[in-house]
Motif scaffolding. Structure first.
Motif, PDB file in Angstrom:
ATOM      1  N   ILE A  28       0.834  -1.216   0.000  1.00  0.00           N
ATOM      2  CA  ILE A  28       0.000   0.000   0.000  1.00  0.00           C
ATOM      3  C   ILE A  28       0.869   1.266   0.000  1.00  0.00           C
ATOM      4  O   ILE A  28       2.049   1.231   0.349  1.00  0.00           O
ATOM      5  N   LEU A  29       0.242   2.362  -0.427  1.00  0.00           N
ATOM      6  CA  LEU A  29       0.748   3.695  -0.112  1.00  0.00           C
ATOM      7  C   LEU A  29      -0.061   4.100   1.120  1.00  0.00           C
ATOM      8  O   LEU A  29      -1.291   4.086   1.074  1.00  0.00           O
ATOM      9  N   ALA A  30       0.611   4.412   2.218  1.00  0.00           N
ATOM     10  CA  ALA A  30      -0.124   4.702   3.453  1.00  0.00           C
ATOM     11  C   ALA A  30      -0.869   6.025   3.315  1.00  0.00           C
ATOM     12  O   ALA A  30      -0.297   7.020   2.835  1.00  0.00           O
ATOM     13  N   GLN A  31      -2.126   6.020   3.723  1.00  0.00           N
ATOM     14  CA  GLN A  31      -2.854   7.296   3.722  1.00  0.00           C
ATOM     15  C   GLN A  31      -2.233   8.202   4.781  1.00  0.00           C
ATOM     16  O   GLN A  31      -2.027   7.802   5.919  1.00  0.00           O
ATOM     17  N   ARG A  32      -1.894   9.442   4.395  1.00  0.00           N
ATOM     18  CA  ARG A  32      -1.311  10.347   5.389  1.00  0.00           C
ATOM     19  C   ARG A  32      -2.322  10.562   6.502  1.00  0.00           C
ATOM     20  O   ARG A  32      -3.524  10.631   6.263  1.00  0.00           O
ATOM     21  N   HIS A  33      -1.818  10.666   7.728  1.00  0.00           N
ATOM     22  CA  HIS A  33      -2.735  10.672   8.874  1.00  0.00           C
ATOM     23  C   HIS A  33      -2.087  11.374  10.055  1.00  0.00           C
ATOM     24  O   HIS A  33      -0.862  11.516  10.118  1.00  0.00           O
ATOM     25  N   VAL A  34      -2.944  11.810  10.980  1.00  0.00           N
ATOM     26  CA  VAL A  34      -2.487  12.414  12.233  1.00  0.00           C
ATOM     27  C   VAL A  34      -2.903  11.506  13.371  1.00  0.00           C
ATOM     28  O   VAL A  34      -4.079  11.162  13.492  1.00  0.00           O
ATOM     29  N   HIS A  35      -1.941  11.104  14.201  1.00  0.00           N
ATOM     30  CA  HIS A  35      -2.256  10.375  15.425  1.00  0.00           C
ATOM     31  C   HIS A  35      -2.514  11.391  16.524  1.00  0.00           C
ATOM     32  O   HIS A  35      -1.761  12.361  16.653  1.00  0.00           O
ATOM     33  N   MET A  36      -3.527  11.175  17.331  1.00  0.00           N
ATOM     34  CA  MET A  36      -3.739  12.048  18.491  1.00  0.00           C
ATOM     35  C   MET A  36      -4.566  11.354  19.567  1.00  0.00           C
ATOM     36  O   MET A  36      -5.217  10.346  19.304  1.00  0.00           O
TER      37      MET A  36
END
Ligand code: ZN
Length: 259
Positions: free
Chosen positions: A117-125
């Motif tokens: 996969i190409l990882a979906q850009r994301h924010v962890h919080m």
């Protein structure tokens, strides 16, 4: 302006199932931790593999721990192109319809028929961060990045605004905006650079509009006045709206909810 969110650049890597790990590294091999990653429990191991397709190969790809139920390979788009693959952008673990390849380790090789996969850009919080930024789990936001500085890794500012950024909220997470190397290189960003979160629709509101005087009860009259002035009515816990104020306010788009 809310506090910026630090960037975390994720180079290509693979997560392995326990079975695949032993096929690649031998029955007695141990997945050994070299460095903890920012998200709880995740770590970089000392193990490296080679990714191969009929077209090309990429060596020294880091194995991350702990084991997963299914093997997954995360690449930047330019790396996928080099291998002749066209993987979709996916959230981690979502493998339906994704391409496979050959993974080569010191003790053997594994053919996976999906999982690249190409990882979906994301924010962890954390949930507390989510309240601070007024976002919810799975929400899609914009992130703006304008790296500046004298580090040799960076050149002149090259501001990029990323859309389609997935918000992921969990108690064990640390605030982190995860990008792959192509995304980071597009703006010269390195790990630790500050990024600014934009909620959809929030940009013109913050720039051009003011708030209507704060009250406990708002009537249709208040909504009309706010609409004429171009100001926003802040609806918080305990705020009362008459039914006609509610209808008109929705129609005029004057409410900002902070519940
Ligand atoms: Zn991540």
């Amino acid at each position: 302006m809310k506090k910026p969110i630090p960037v975390g650049v994720s180079p290509r890597h693979t997560h392995l199932s326990k079975d695949d790990f032993h096929r690649l590294f031998g029955p007695d091999a141990v997945l050994s931790r070299v460095r903890d990653l920012t998200q709880g429990g995740q770590f970089a191991s000392e193990q490296l593999v080679t990714l191969a397709t009929p077209l090309s190969r990429i060596e020294n790809v880091r194995v991350l721990g702990p084991f997963r139920s299914a093997t997954q390979v995360e690449l930047a788009k330019s790396e996928a192109v080099r291998l002749g693959l066209n993987p979709p952008v996916r959230d981690s673990g979502d493998h339906d319809g994704t391409p496979g390849l050959t993974i080569i380790g010191p003790a053997g090789r594994v053919e996976i028929n999906q999982g690249v996969i190409l990882a979906q850009r994301h924010v962890h919080m954390t949930p507390a961060d989510a309240r601070e930024y007024q976002v919810v789990d799975k929400e899609i936001v914009f992130m703006a990045l304008s790296p500046k500085g004298t580090s040799p890794a960076r050149s002149a500012p090259r501001t990029v605004i990323f859309g389609d950024v997935l918000i992921r909220v969990q108690e064990s997470f640390q605030l982190d905006f995860h990008l792959d190397t192509d995304e980071a290189n597009a703006c010269g960003a390195v790990t630790g650079d500050p990024a600014v979160l934009f909620r959809l629709g929030s940009v013109p509101l913050e720039n051009n509009r003011t708030y209507y005087p704060k009250k406990r009860l708002y009537t249709e009259h208040d909504v009309l006045k706010a609409s004429r002035e171009g100001s926003l009515i802040l609806v918080e816990k305990g705020t009362i709206l008459t039914p006609s104020a509610k209808d008109l306010g929705r129609e005029k788009g004057v409410f900002e909810f902070k519940l």
